[in-house]
Enzyme design. Structure first.
Site, PDB file in Angstrom:
ATOM      1  CD  GLU A   1     -45.715 -92.950   7.266  1.00  0.00           C
ATOM      2  OE1 GLU A   1     -46.893 -93.270   7.098  1.00  0.00           O
ATOM      3  OE2 GLU A   1     -45.341 -91.981   7.964  1.00  0.00           O
TER       4      GLU A   1
ATOM      5  CB  CYS B   1     -37.904 -85.454   4.962  1.00  0.00           C
ATOM      6  SG  CYS B   1     -39.428 -86.385   5.182  1.00  0.00           S
TER       7      CYS B   1
ATOM      8  CB  CYS C   1     -43.588 -81.395  10.261  1.00  0.00           C
ATOM      9  SG  CYS C   1     -44.069 -81.663   8.557  1.00  0.00           S
TER      10      CYS C   1
ATOM     11  CG  HIS D   1     -40.792 -90.291   7.243  1.00  0.00           C
ATOM     12  ND1 HIS D   1     -41.430 -89.150   7.673  1.00  0.00           N
ATOM     13  CD2 HIS D   1     -41.717 -91.285   7.312  1.00  0.00           C
ATOM     14  CE1 HIS D   1     -42.694 -89.444   7.976  1.00  0.00           C
ATOM     15  NE2 HIS D   1     -42.883 -90.734   7.770  1.00  0.00           N
TER      16      HIS D   1
ATOM     17  CG  ASP E   1     -43.920 -85.196  11.838  1.00  0.00           C
ATOM     18  OD1 ASP E   1     -43.591 -84.357  10.977  1.00  0.00           O
ATOM     19  OD2 ASP E   1     -43.963 -86.418  11.584  1.00  0.00           O
ATOM     20  CB  SER E   2     -47.209 -84.447   8.795  1.00  0.00           C
ATOM     21  OG  SER E   2     -46.015 -85.166   8.535  1.00  0.00           O
TER      22      SER E   2
HETATM   23  N1  DGL Z   1     -43.029 -84.859   8.335  1.00  0.00           N
HETATM   24  C1  DGL Z   1     -42.840 -84.559   6.941  1.00  0.00           C
HETATM   25  C2  DGL Z   1     -41.576 -83.713   6.789  1.00  0.00           C
HETATM   26  O1  DGL Z   1     -40.668 -83.742   7.577  1.00  0.00           O
HETATM   27  C3  DGL Z   1     -42.736 -85.822   6.102  1.00  0.00           C
HETATM   28  C4  DGL Z   1     -44.045 -86.558   5.945  1.00  0.00           C
HETATM   29  C5  DGL Z   1     -45.113 -85.730   5.240  1.00  0.00           C
HETATM   30  O2  DGL Z   1     -45.035 -85.511   4.007  1.00  0.00           O
HETATM   31  O3  DGL Z   1     -46.015 -85.303   5.923  1.00  0.00           O
HETATM   32  O4  DGL Z   1     -41.474 -82.970   5.852  1.00  0.00           O
END
Ligand code: DGL
Length: 267
Positions: A151, A183, A72, A185, A9-10
């Protein structure tokens, strides 16, 4: 020798996906990589997201993974083709599983999708939903402030509710009956999103959806040995550990920092 499943993931949000996979596959070894040095991916261009995703995948492939999970949503939306060019191991992104559950859940065919700017701009969810149900009407909205709210650990703060009300009012007026939390989050805000949307709208969590896919793809390990967990990040282990313990309700074991970008190239 067990081969691990790799998840990237990011940053920290993909732990919602990791958690769902760990719960359903207790005997699998899992390796998680969070690109905490370069998060967020959401506002970045597709080229950059593809480059980062390929580097993340290369790192996990070097660890000998048998399957790659792209937790992600933003990477899943734009980088899957490039990742398939990199490796022949199975790759699962979150978009297809989420779209499938949404189509199965919706009665009136009016489906909302919320995600980062990158995910919404790509129209990946909308295309995946329409491929399965061409008459569906898909209404997509970027909700960029949800990521920093999570976050900051403000999931239960009145600000989270107010921001959700601002973003989601239009979706209520569109009479959707299903919404995809597109997403990593957003599942952490599902209580607020459900409260704002009211009881008639079903929430689709792609973290849950992906575990069903994985179950169909790989024969689950049944050796009676609890699977190992390894966590890697590209920066800021301490912040990752704090957020991770909040998401997982336990401290991440074996957390290490790695450098993915030793050399830089000019186009
Ligand atoms: N992990 C990203 C997503 O699911 C969210 C956080 C980001 O913008 O990197 O799209």
């Amino acid at each position: 020798m067990k081969k691990p499943i790799g998840i990237f993931d990011s940053g920290v949000g993909g732990l919602t996906v990791y958690k769902a996979i760990r719960a359903s596959f207790p005997e699998e070894d899992l390796i998680y990589f969070g690109d905490t040095a370069r998060v967020p991916y959401g506002p970045k261009s597709p080229n950059t997201i593809v480059e980062y995703s390929v580097q993340n995948a290369r790192f996990l492939i070097q660890q000998g993974i048998k399957t790659l999970i792209v937790a992600c949503n933003t990477s899943s939306a734009v980088a899957l083709d490039a990742l398939h060019e990199l490796t022949s191991i199975p790759i699962i992104g979150v978009i297809a599983p989420g779209a499938e559950v949404a189509v199965r859940t919706s009665h009136n065919g009016r489906i909302g999708v919320i995600g980062t700017e990158g995910t919404i701009r790509s129209e990946a969810y909308s295309k995946a939903i329409k491929a399965l149900r061409p008459e569906a009407e898909v209404f997509s909205f970027a909700c960029p402030l949800f990521v920093p709210i999570v976050e900051e650990g403000w999931q239960d703060h009145p600000i989270a509710f107010e921001v959700a009300r601002q973003y989601l009012q239009e979706l209520i007026d569109l009479e959707i009956d299903t919404i995809v939390l597109g997403c990593t989050h957003y599942p952490l805000l599902s209580h607020i999103i459900a409260k704002v949307l009211g009881p008639g709208i079903s929430l689709v969590d792609s973290a849950e959806a992906i575990t069903q896919y994985l179950g169909m793809l790989i024969p689950a390990e049944h050796d009676g040995i609890q699977g190992k967990d390894s966590f890697f990040v590209s920066d800021n282990e301490q912040k990752f550990a704090t957020l991770a313990s909040r998401i997982l309700s336990s401290n991440p074991t074996t957390l290490k920092r790695v450098r993915l970008f030793e050399s830089w190239f000019i186009d």
